[in-house]
Design a protein around this motif. Structure first.
Motif, PDB file in Angstrom:
ATOM      1  N   GLY A  51      46.018  41.461  33.984  1.00 34.97           N
ATOM      2  CA  GLY A  51      44.583  41.505  34.239  1.00 34.97           C
ATOM      3  C   GLY A  51      44.146  42.927  34.539  1.00 34.97           C
ATOM      4  O   GLY A  51      44.302  43.822  33.710  1.00 34.97           O
ATOM      5  N   GLU A  52      43.649  43.155  35.741  1.00 30.39           N
ATOM      6  CA  GLU A  52      43.226  44.494  36.154  1.00 30.39           C
ATOM      7  C   GLU A  52      44.307  45.207  36.968  1.00 30.39           C
ATOM      8  O   GLU A  52      44.078  46.320  37.450  1.00 30.39           O
ATOM      9  CB  GLU A  52      41.936  44.395  36.988  1.00 30.39           C
ATOM     10  N   THR A  53      45.452  44.586  37.111  1.00 29.10           N
ATOM     11  CA  THR A  53      46.507  45.113  37.979  1.00 29.10           C
ATOM     12  C   THR A  53      47.612  45.762  37.165  1.00 29.10           C
ATOM     13  O   THR A  53      48.135  45.164  36.220  1.00 29.10           O
ATOM     14  CB  THR A  53      47.111  43.986  38.835  1.00 29.10           C
ATOM     15  N   ARG A  54      47.967  46.992  37.505  1.00 28.87           N
ATOM     16  CA  ARG A  54      49.136  47.640  36.913  1.00 28.87           C
ATOM     17  C   ARG A  54      50.277  47.565  37.908  1.00 28.87           C
ATOM     18  O   ARG A  54      50.074  47.653  39.124  1.00 28.87           O
ATOM     19  CB  ARG A  54      48.845  49.097  36.571  1.00 28.87           C
ATOM     20  N   VAL A  55      51.479  47.398  37.403  1.00 26.32           N
ATOM     21  CA  VAL A  55      52.671  47.418  38.251  1.00 26.32           C
ATOM     22  C   VAL A  55      53.748  48.172  37.498  1.00 26.32           C
ATOM     23  O   VAL A  55      53.996  47.883  36.320  1.00 26.32           O
ATOM     24  CB  VAL A  55      53.193  46.000  38.597  1.00 26.32           C
TER      25      VAL A  55
END
Length: 225
Positions: A58-62
């Motif tokens: 989604g809008e989350t980078r990891v």
């Protein structure tokens, strides 16, 4: 859908195994690290450290394989183990993240990539890799899994590097570590492992480790551009 930035190396393979074990839908985004694609501004906006793997959910980078495993297991409730084992889980994940993985990587580098004559470094990193294997081997006596009595992300994370034991340690591989060998064979026989190994096999990643590949893979060995 999770975007999974992938190259067929030990750390991305951990995430590949997790995704295949859990059945979470993902879009594979090949990252050809021998061509230097990890250094593009577009990818560094996702992982400033310019290494595989990374994900965008989604809008989350990891980024960082162990951070990805922790994030996904917590968000989706997969392979996270029992609550009472949380501290033990974190301890072994950090052991893998800060010890087993880095020393295995340095052992590979100095045994296979570095110029001749660096005997101290070769011995230092090989012995530290062996020591980490010894710690795991002792811990796994009488155990089927690294944490608690269930298969968790600790096993997934360790598998990524233990899979490369002959490259890290030499031809004898896991032979001196019977408990670790038993554990690895059990994990490696899981159907999801075969599926994880098949990921990206239809992609024409660069294979030649030429000078350009070395500059892309080991940029700190060259003058800063």
């Amino acid at each position: 859908m999770i975007k999974f930035y992938f190259h067929h190396t030990p750390n991305p393979m951990k995430v590949a195994l997790f995704l295949e074990e859990t059945g979470l839908p993902f879009e594979l985004v090949p990252l050809d690290t021998l061509k230097g694609e990890q250094h593009t501004p577009e990818f560094k906006a996702i992982n400033p450290n310019a290494k595989a793997p990374a994900i965008v959910d989604g809008e989350t980078r990891v980024f960082d394989s162990n951070a990805i495993l922790m994030y996904l297991s917590e968000k989706y409730g997969k392979l996270e183990g029992k609550g009472d084992d949380r501290a033990e889980m974190l301890s072994w994940l950090m052991f893998i993240a800060s010890g087993l993985g880095p020393y295995s990587g340095q052992s590979v580098h100095f045994r296979h990539m570095a110029p001749e004559g660096l005997d101290y470094a070769v011995n230092r990193y090989l012995r530290e890799a062996q020591r980490h294997y010894e710690v795991l081997d002792t811990h796994l006596e009488g155990r089927d899994f690294i944490v608690g009595d269930t298969y968790t992300i600790a096993d997934v994370s360790a598998w990524g590097w233990i899979d490369k034991a002959p490259v890290v340690l030499g031809e004898e591989g896991l032979a001196p570590y019977p408990n670790l060998k038993r554990w690895f064979e059990s994990i490696d026989s899981r159907p999801a492992v075969a599926r994880a190994r098949a990921i990206g096999t239809d992609i024409a990643f660069k294979k030649e480790f030429d000078e350009d590949a070395k500059k892309a893979f080991f940029p700190s060995n060259y003058p800063k551009v």
